[in-house]
Scaffold this active site. Sequence first.
Site, PDB file in Angstrom:
ATOM      1  N   HIS A 160      63.543  48.337  28.918  1.00 50.09           N
ATOM      2  CA  HIS A 160      64.290  47.790  27.767  1.00 50.09           C
ATOM      3  C   HIS A 160      63.346  47.254  26.703  1.00 50.09           C
ATOM      4  O   HIS A 160      63.729  46.441  25.878  1.00 50.09           O
ATOM      5  CB  HIS A 160      65.262  46.709  28.260  1.00 50.09           C
ATOM      6  CG  HIS A 160      66.226  47.223  29.268  1.00 50.09           C
ATOM      7  ND1 HIS A 160      67.409  47.848  28.935  1.00 50.09           N
ATOM      8  CD2 HIS A 160      66.140  47.292  30.623  1.00 50.09           C
ATOM      9  CE1 HIS A 160      68.040  48.238  30.019  1.00 50.09           C
ATOM     10  NE2 HIS A 160      67.294  47.911  31.069  1.00 50.09           N
ATOM     11  N   GLU A 198      37.207  45.239  33.203  1.00 50.64           N
ATOM     12  CA  GLU A 198      35.927  44.516  33.233  1.00 50.64           C
ATOM     13  C   GLU A 198      34.908  45.285  34.093  1.00 50.64           C
ATOM     14  O   GLU A 198      33.708  45.138  33.935  1.00 50.64           O
ATOM     15  CB  GLU A 198      36.103  43.097  33.775  1.00 50.64           C
ATOM     16  CG  GLU A 198      34.892  42.202  33.517  1.00 50.64           C
ATOM     17  CD  GLU A 198      35.165  40.723  33.763  1.00 50.64           C
ATOM     18  OE1 GLU A 198      35.076  40.285  34.939  1.00 50.64           O
ATOM     19  OE2 GLU A 198      35.475  40.021  32.788  1.00 50.64           O
ATOM     20  N   LYS A 209      31.059  34.771  24.239  1.00 53.43           N
ATOM     21  CA  LYS A 209      30.841  33.425  24.810  1.00 53.43           C
ATOM     22  C   LYS A 209      29.741  32.694  24.049  1.00 53.43           C
ATOM     23  O   LYS A 209      29.879  31.527  23.678  1.00 53.43           O
ATOM     24  CB  LYS A 209      30.400  33.546  26.270  1.00 53.43           C
ATOM     25  CG  LYS A 209      31.482  33.686  27.295  1.00 53.43           C
ATOM     26  CD  LYS A 209      30.847  33.758  28.692  1.00 53.43           C
ATOM     27  CE  LYS A 209      31.881  33.991  29.779  1.00 53.43           C
ATOM     28  NZ  LYS A 209      31.260  34.164  31.118  1.00 53.43           N
ATOM     29  N   LYS A 216      32.569  30.748  40.196  1.00 51.30           N
ATOM     30  CA  LYS A 216      31.392  31.309  40.866  1.00 51.30           C
ATOM     31  C   LYS A 216      30.105  30.743  40.257  1.00 51.30           C
ATOM     32  O   LYS A 216      29.217  30.319  40.965  1.00 51.30           O
ATOM     33  CB  LYS A 216      31.416  32.838  40.743  1.00 51.30           C
ATOM     34  CG  LYS A 216      30.236  33.530  41.373  1.00 51.30           C
ATOM     35  CD  LYS A 216      30.345  35.048  41.268  1.00 51.30           C
ATOM     36  CE  LYS A 216      29.073  35.697  41.786  1.00 51.30           C
ATOM     37  NZ  LYS A 216      29.128  37.167  41.707  1.00 51.30           N
ATOM     38  N   GLY A 236      33.247  38.275  40.714  1.00 54.57           N
ATOM     39  CA  GLY A 236      34.380  37.379  40.449  1.00 54.57           C
ATOM     40  C   GLY A 236      35.713  38.094  40.556  1.00 54.57           C
ATOM     41  O   GLY A 236      36.646  37.624  41.195  1.00 54.57           O
ATOM     42  N   GLU A 279      35.545  27.028  29.842  1.00 58.98           N
ATOM     43  CA  GLU A 279      36.979  26.722  29.953  1.00 58.98           C
ATOM     44  C   GLU A 279      37.263  25.931  31.231  1.00 58.98           C
ATOM     45  O   GLU A 279      38.003  24.946  31.231  1.00 58.98           O
ATOM     46  CB  GLU A 279      37.799  28.020  29.958  1.00 58.98           C
ATOM     47  CG  GLU A 279      37.688  28.868  28.695  1.00 58.98           C
ATOM     48  CD  GLU A 279      36.587  29.912  28.774  1.00 58.98           C
ATOM     49  OE1 GLU A 279      35.579  29.686  29.471  1.00 58.98           O
ATOM     50  OE2 GLU A 279      36.748  30.963  28.122  1.00 58.98           O
TER      51      GLU A 279
HETATM   52  O1  F6P Z   1      35.074  37.095  32.220  1.00 57.38           O
HETATM   53  C1  F6P Z   1      33.763  36.874  32.586  1.00 57.38           C
HETATM   54  C2  F6P Z   1      33.718  36.210  33.931  1.00 57.38           C
HETATM   55  O2  F6P Z   1      32.391  36.055  34.304  1.00 57.38           O
HETATM   56  C3  F6P Z   1      34.487  36.973  35.004  1.00 57.38           C
HETATM   57  O3  F6P Z   1      33.772  38.051  35.514  1.00 57.38           O
HETATM   58  C4  F6P Z   1      34.728  35.868  36.001  1.00 57.38           C
HETATM   59  O4  F6P Z   1      35.714  36.195  36.953  1.00 57.38           O
HETATM   60  C5  F6P Z   1      35.154  34.737  35.060  1.00 57.38           C
HETATM   61  O5  F6P Z   1      34.350  34.908  33.894  1.00 57.38           O
HETATM   62  C6  F6P Z   1      35.003  33.340  35.628  1.00 57.38           C
HETATM   63  O6  F6P Z   1      33.673  33.163  36.037  1.00 57.38           O
HETATM   64  P1  F6P Z   1      33.348  31.916  37.036  1.00 57.38           P
HETATM   65  O7  F6P Z   1      34.105  32.189  38.308  1.00 57.38           O
HETATM   66  O8  F6P Z   1      31.885  31.945  37.210  1.00 57.38           O
HETATM   67  O9  F6P Z   1      33.851  30.660  36.358  1.00 57.38           O
END
Ligand code: F6P
Length: 532
Positions: free
Chosen positions: A365, A334, A493, A187, A248, A193
Amino acid sequence: MKTQHMNDLFSQDSERFSKFSIQLPSLLLDYSKNRITDKTIAHLIDLAKDCEVEQWREKMFNGEHINRTEDRAVLHVALRNRDKKPIMLDGKNITPDVEKALAKMHAFTEQVRQGKWLGYSGKRITDIVNIGVGGSNLGPQMVTEALKHYSDHSVQVHYVSNVDGTQIAEVLRPLNPERVLFIVSSKTFTTTETMTNAMTAVNWLTSSSFSKKSVAKHFVAVSANKENAMAFGIDEDNIFDMWDWVGGRFSLWSAIGLPIALDIGFEKFLEVLDGAHEIDEHFCQTPLEQNAPVILALLSVWNCTFLGAQSQAILPYDQHLHMLSAYMQQAEMESNGKSVTWDGEEIDYPTVPSIWGELGINGQHAFYQYLHQSNNVVPADFIGSVESVTPVQGHHETLMANFFAQTEALMSGVNEQQVRDDLAARGHPKSYIDKVAPHKVHKGNRPTNTLLMKRISPKSLGSLIALYEQKIFVQGIVLQICSFDQWGVELGKGLANEIVKELSTNTIKETHDSSTKGLLKYYCSSRAASDN
Ligand code: F6P
């Protein structure tokens, strides 16, 4: 209610099941195995009314900026507005925008699934790799896994979310770059990452195609940040919109759901939306007393804030739902894992339980000992299907016998006298009975909800997910918290972005606490040693 046992509640009222269950088109919700009476429910409904749940529901569906800290609307419901009624946002009807985005998804998925989208060497695409994390991964991957039975395998869909290089290396190892299409789902298009994985994917592709031009044939993006996506090198035509009024964790109904549509086909993706829309209609039109998301939310507040439960288990008895609890962790924790009210006032009551879970049979189990006999009561949602989509003779009955038996056992328990009578009837001597009996007592009175679908399908899954989304919404309203921002992910972050610089230059700041500083120095020196 603290002293009441559900055994007594059931023996006092033979109508509990019919009184405390709700039949929805895709599933039956039985919430009678909770520590409630009519009076409890009446009080909880009063609480919902005092918190103006209905008024807040209207605000959400009417596009008001109820995400107050980010000054945004919360309109993921507009993504599955299947009767295409106008939904106004800041004076503009956004339904046409949603329909346009769906049309673009439709054309794209048909092109790829029919083999008309060709890679740099002219070959059809056989593999999709979705690169995304959090809401840009969990929703699509959980749904893809849940609906595997409905896939025609036109393409194979893979997911990369972890920045640990192992995952992308494992995913890409068996694939042919000529036939892979990457979806970079983000988004914000700033998530470290995802950007790291996406760059690795570009390098993997271009080390085979020897041309940056191949990116246009092998990368699309889903983002609300078109500028960043284009700066990354993705063609504008290959960027699928999402909007800031879609959180998200609530975005699988948008183009974030592209991998779902590629896997099961666009028509079945629409059925997922249909199922969610059905729940939205139920949520908007049903009196609170019979409103499934409202009841589930109030029960969670009752179990956590009033009765002190600190966690809640999600226990699917359907192999296809093996990722449901992971999805629910983000959706609920979240959204509502917060401790200040909308107005920033410190909250002095428990808000939401921690969410965890596993396939029920595996759990039996692994941790059901804890569920039955620990002194921490864990309310649990049991989710199952009347029919299996993969009937293997003699399996489903055993699966479902456990499904029904476990909620009965958690509720009824077995008291010491019953244990003693059973051991005596088996011929055990008193000495053995005296020794073992206390260990075999199950207190019971452990609350569960049973959600029983007719069968897993695109539509019933859409309903299940939307049911939980609206439950989470109501919980936030009753708990007086903003369910739509996620400021709590920023600090970690930010610190990681600083530490990655220290690690890359081997310069550790003295301002860290001695633990962090010690660990960083140990890491750098150990790394140096292994490099030599
Ligand atoms: O975990 C934080 C967050 O902003 C989530 O709310 C979101 O789904 C995820 O990281 C990934 O964000 P993006 O879609 O902007 O990469």
